[in-house]
Design an enzyme around this catalytic site. Structure first.
Site, short mmCIF file in Angstrom:
data_model
loop_
_atom_site.label_atom_id
_atom_site.label_comp_id
_atom_site.label_asym_id
_atom_site.label_seq_id
_atom_site.Cartn_x
_atom_site.Cartn_y
_atom_site.Cartn_z
N GLY A 55 34.49 34.51 41.28
CA GLY A 55 34.96 33.60 42.31
C GLY A 55 34.82 34.15 43.72
O GLY A 55 35.56 33.74 44.62
N GLY A 56 33.87 35.08 43.92
CA GLY A 56 33.66 35.67 45.24
C GLY A 56 34.39 36.98 45.46
O GLY A 56 34.15 37.68 46.44
N LEU A 57 35.28 37.35 44.54
CA LEU A 57 36.09 38.55 44.72
C LEU A 57 35.22 39.81 44.79
O LEU A 57 35.55 40.76 45.51
CB LEU A 57 37.08 38.67 43.56
CG LEU A 57 38.26 39.63 43.75
CD1 LEU A 57 39.20 39.10 44.82
CD2 LEU A 57 39.00 39.84 42.44
N LEU A 58 34.11 39.80 44.05
CA LEU A 58 33.23 40.98 44.00
C LEU A 58 32.07 40.88 44.99
O LEU A 58 31.16 41.70 44.93
CB LEU A 58 32.70 41.15 42.57
CG LEU A 58 33.75 41.33 41.48
CD1 LEU A 58 33.10 41.32 40.10
CD2 LEU A 58 34.53 42.63 41.69
N GLY A 59 32.11 39.91 45.85
CA GLY A 59 31.02 39.70 46.79
C GLY A 59 31.31 40.17 48.20
O GLY A 59 30.75 39.64 49.17
N TYR A 68 28.94 18.32 35.89
CA TYR A 68 28.77 18.84 37.24
C TYR A 68 28.51 17.70 38.22
O TYR A 68 27.78 16.76 37.93
CB TYR A 68 27.63 19.85 37.31
CG TYR A 68 27.92 21.16 36.61
CD1 TYR A 68 29.17 21.47 36.09
CD2 TYR A 68 26.92 22.12 36.47
CE1 TYR A 68 29.42 22.66 35.45
CE2 TYR A 68 27.16 23.33 35.84
CZ TYR A 68 28.40 23.59 35.33
OH TYR A 68 28.64 24.80 34.69
N SER A 102 30.35 33.13 36.50
CA SER A 102 31.20 33.71 37.55
C SER A 102 30.99 35.23 37.64
O SER A 102 31.95 36.00 37.56
CB SER A 102 32.68 33.41 37.30
OG SER A 102 33.46 33.69 38.44
N PRO A 103 29.75 35.68 37.85
CA PRO A 103 29.49 37.12 37.90
C PRO A 103 30.16 37.82 39.07
O PRO A 103 30.35 39.04 39.02
CB PRO A 103 27.97 37.19 38.00
CG PRO A 103 27.57 35.89 38.61
CD PRO A 103 28.52 34.89 38.05
N LEU A 104 30.51 37.08 40.12
CA LEU A 104 31.22 37.67 41.26
C LEU A 104 32.71 37.35 41.22
O LEU A 104 33.44 37.59 42.20
CB LEU A 104 30.61 37.20 42.59
CG LEU A 104 29.12 37.47 42.79
CD1 LEU A 104 28.71 37.10 44.21
CD2 LEU A 104 28.77 38.90 42.47
#
Length: 330
Positions: free
Chosen positions: A218-222, A53, A214-216
């Protein structure tokens, strides 16, 4: 903050995992330190990072930022369950032999380098960032057993491993009298549920805690469509959500998801985290806030309980694959 035990271990960790991938590339050192302080204030004790990272020429920078935070004292290290990873080449040019993957040589070098950057004498959870198809598990466990005996490593986990890799790793560890893998960090969220076929069942059977990344998605679920409509472009740092929304079928699915949550008065990102927190075998999702406000939103998700009606509706929008082998056989 709610806590649970990591897999079959006695180690207690928070139901949210602070992901640090943005520290350095997206969030400067001062703000990264502020986010870690805020995480502790919220009761989050489980921090996840990786040696690569920082990315590109700055690989290792994220671990250095965490190390400088630990160096401030005040019980920061003692209150933190520290997880990092090793596998990838740390340079920017061609890979010199034995500078990547999971040979005993590279594991030893990678762990010592991470300890130096993190300014600590031990890593609580050392995770294999990817499966190494060229190194036998006996060699990997021999290297890890030595590190455990030296006190440099306490627990070992995997990341991005298939179900059969988990089984092979832990059966090898069992023959050697080692504890084996205690966690698996995998891609898992409402929109990406393939891990339910074999990875999560294998993890649960062998007593591994599941740590979704990646629980969202990549932002799709946010709230990606809402943000797009409000002028945010629906983009994350990688732009993955914007790219995904260019697919009509995906866009329709995400629109149905956002409409459903609007009906229930819920924030999409918080609901996506709450869904994961309710899944069997999940220790806690990794959240990677770039700001303190994003962290606060994630913390609110731990207090959210989704109704059975809402869970059924979410399954209708994002159906899982079903158990294996039925998912791909009769």
């Amino acid at each position: 903050m709610k806590y649970t035990q990591l897999g079959r271990t006695g180690l207690k960790v928070s139901r949210l995992v602070l992901g640090t991938m943005n520290f350095g590339p997206q969030t400067d050192e001062a703000n990264s330190h502020a986010i870690m302080d805020a995480a502790h204030d919220a009761g989050i004790n489980f921090f996840d990072t990786a040696n690569v990272y920082g990315w590109g020429e700055n690989k290792g920078r994220t671990e250095e930022i965490i190390g400088s935070w630990f160096a401030q004292g005040g019980g920061r290290r003692e209150k933190t369950v520290l997880a990092t990873k090793g596998y990838a080449h740390m340079g920017t040019g061609d890979v010199w032999p034995n500078e990547d993957k999971l040979s005993a040589v590279n594991i030893r070098r990678a762990v010592d380098a991470s300890l130096k950057r993190l300014r600590t004498d031990h890593i609580d959870l050392y995770q294999f960032h990817h499966v190494d198809r060229s190194t036998p598990w006996d060699e990997i466990w021999q290297a890890m057993d030595v590190l455990v005996q030296q006190g440099k490593i306490l627990y070992v986990g995997s990341s991005n491993h298939a179900g059969w890799h988990i089984a092979k790793a832990n059966e090898t560890a069992r023959r050697r009298g080692s504890l084996g893998l205690v966690s698996e960090q995998c891609l898992y969220n409402l929109a990406e549920r393939r891990a339910e076929m074999e990875v999560i069942p294998a993890a649960r059977d062998y007593g591994l805690g599941v740590i979704p990344w990646s629980p969202l998605h990549g932002g799709l679920l946010g709230g990606a469509i809402r943000k797009e409509r409000e002028g945010g472009g629906g983009r994350t740092a990688s732009g993955r959500s914007a790219d995904a929304l260019s697919n009509t079928a995906v866009r329709d699915q995400v629109q149905a998801y956002e409409d459903l949550l609007d009906k229930h008065g819920l924030e999409p990102g918080e609901a996506a985290l709450a869904w994961l927190l309710a899944r069997p075998g999940v220790t806690g999702p990794i959240v990677g806030p770039r700001t303190a406000e994003q962290l606060a939103s994630a913390v609110r998700a731990t207090e959210l309980t989704l109704s059975e009606e809402l869970l059924r509706s979410l399954d209708e929008i994002f159906p899982g694959p079903g158990p294996s082998p039925e998912a791909f056989a009769w």
